[in-house]
Design an enzyme around this catalytic site. Sequence first.
Site, mmCIF file in Angstrom:
data_model
loop_
_atom_site.group_PDB
_atom_site.id
_atom_site.type_symbol
_atom_site.label_atom_id
_atom_site.label_comp_id
_atom_site.label_asym_id
_atom_site.label_seq_id
_atom_site.Cartn_x
_atom_site.Cartn_y
_atom_site.Cartn_z
ATOM 1 N N ILE A 85 0.861 -1.185 0.000
ATOM 2 C CA ILE A 85 0.000 0.000 0.000
ATOM 3 C C ILE A 85 0.896 1.234 0.000
ATOM 4 C CG2 ILE A 85 -1.728 1.269 1.330
ATOM 5 C CD1 ILE A 85 -2.554 -1.513 2.508
ATOM 6 N N ASN A 123 -3.417 2.198 -11.364
ATOM 7 C CA ASN A 123 -3.396 0.795 -10.907
ATOM 8 C C ASN A 123 -4.388 -0.037 -11.712
ATOM 9 O OD1 ASN A 123 -2.787 -1.400 -9.131
ATOM 10 N ND2 ASN A 123 -4.688 -1.009 -8.019
ATOM 11 N N HIS A 159 -6.796 -3.568 -11.231
ATOM 12 C CA HIS A 159 -7.317 -4.416 -10.152
ATOM 13 C C HIS A 159 -8.266 -5.462 -10.746
ATOM 14 C CE1 HIS A 159 -8.484 -5.429 -6.089
ATOM 15 N NE2 HIS A 159 -9.745 -5.452 -6.514
HETATM 16 C C1 GRF Z 1 -3.252 -8.647 -11.770
HETATM 17 O O1 GRF Z 1 -4.377 -9.494 -11.762
HETATM 18 C C2 GRF Z 1 -3.620 -7.258 -11.366
HETATM 19 O O2 GRF Z 1 -4.941 -6.932 -11.647
HETATM 20 C C3 GRF Z 1 -3.417 -7.295 -9.871
HETATM 21 O O3 GRF Z 1 -2.308 -8.128 -9.666
HETATM 22 C C4 GRF Z 1 -2.220 -9.066 -10.736
HETATM 23 C C5 GRF Z 1 -0.812 -8.969 -11.269
HETATM 24 O O4 GRF Z 1 -0.510 -10.003 -12.146
HETATM 25 N N1 GRF Z 1 -3.214 -5.950 -9.350
HETATM 26 P P1 GRF Z 1 0.835 -9.973 -12.986
HETATM 27 O O5 GRF Z 1 1.996 -9.853 -12.003
HETATM 28 O O6 GRF Z 1 0.784 -8.835 -13.934
HETATM 29 O O7 GRF Z 1 0.867 -11.292 -13.690
#
Ligand code: GRF
Length: 192
Positions: A84, A99, A101
């Site tokens: 965070i 970001n 998510h």
């Molecule tokens: C993704 O699903 C993203 O939405 C979340 O963390 C995951 C990261 O995956 N914040 P990666 O490391 O890009 O494979």
Amino acid sequence: MLASGSGTNLQTLIDDPDVKGHIACVVSDKPSALALERARQGGIPAEVVSWGKHGSRELFSIALADVVEKHGGKGVILAGFMRILSKPFVDRFPGRVINIHPSLLPSFPGRRAVEDALSHGVKVSGVTVHFVDEQVDHGPIIAQRAVPVRSDDTVETLHARVQEEEYQLYPEVVRAFVDGRLGLVDGKVVWD
Ligand code: GRF
């Protein structure tokens, strides 16, 4: 770019010729993050700012912002960054931290978004890209894509389907951001 894990989203950005040249550095809180290796393979400076070496979230956030600025980073893209960020970080890059998510925010913020969506029995989940403020998985929403949830989904199958959307959506948003076609004005998302 900040990443803590495997960095598959990071890879889609490195692979995008319109984005790659804008990536000043990749910074991780984890020395073992595969994301760092992806950066090195792409010829992008990779650095670690370890959580344990800093006494508080504030000091960690300041150290992180210092590294980004040292590399000339003007904005910050989070790609699976699992720490965070506190206000001192966000204030250094006003309206310039983004970001991704794996749920349709404001539903299911937090680390277990996919698991929480499944256990609530939602029939549609998805992906959200948003500007970051000092709250977790919060801040003005830039774009969302819906993903159907199947009755036999597991966390892995649903996350994989969500990630397919992430790989389309994140490069699209980041391209607009680095081109100056996307910004935050008076708390509102503005696209040109
Ligand atoms: C993704 O699903 C993203 O939405 C979340 O963390 C995951 C990261 O995956 N914040 P990666 O490391 O890009 O494979």
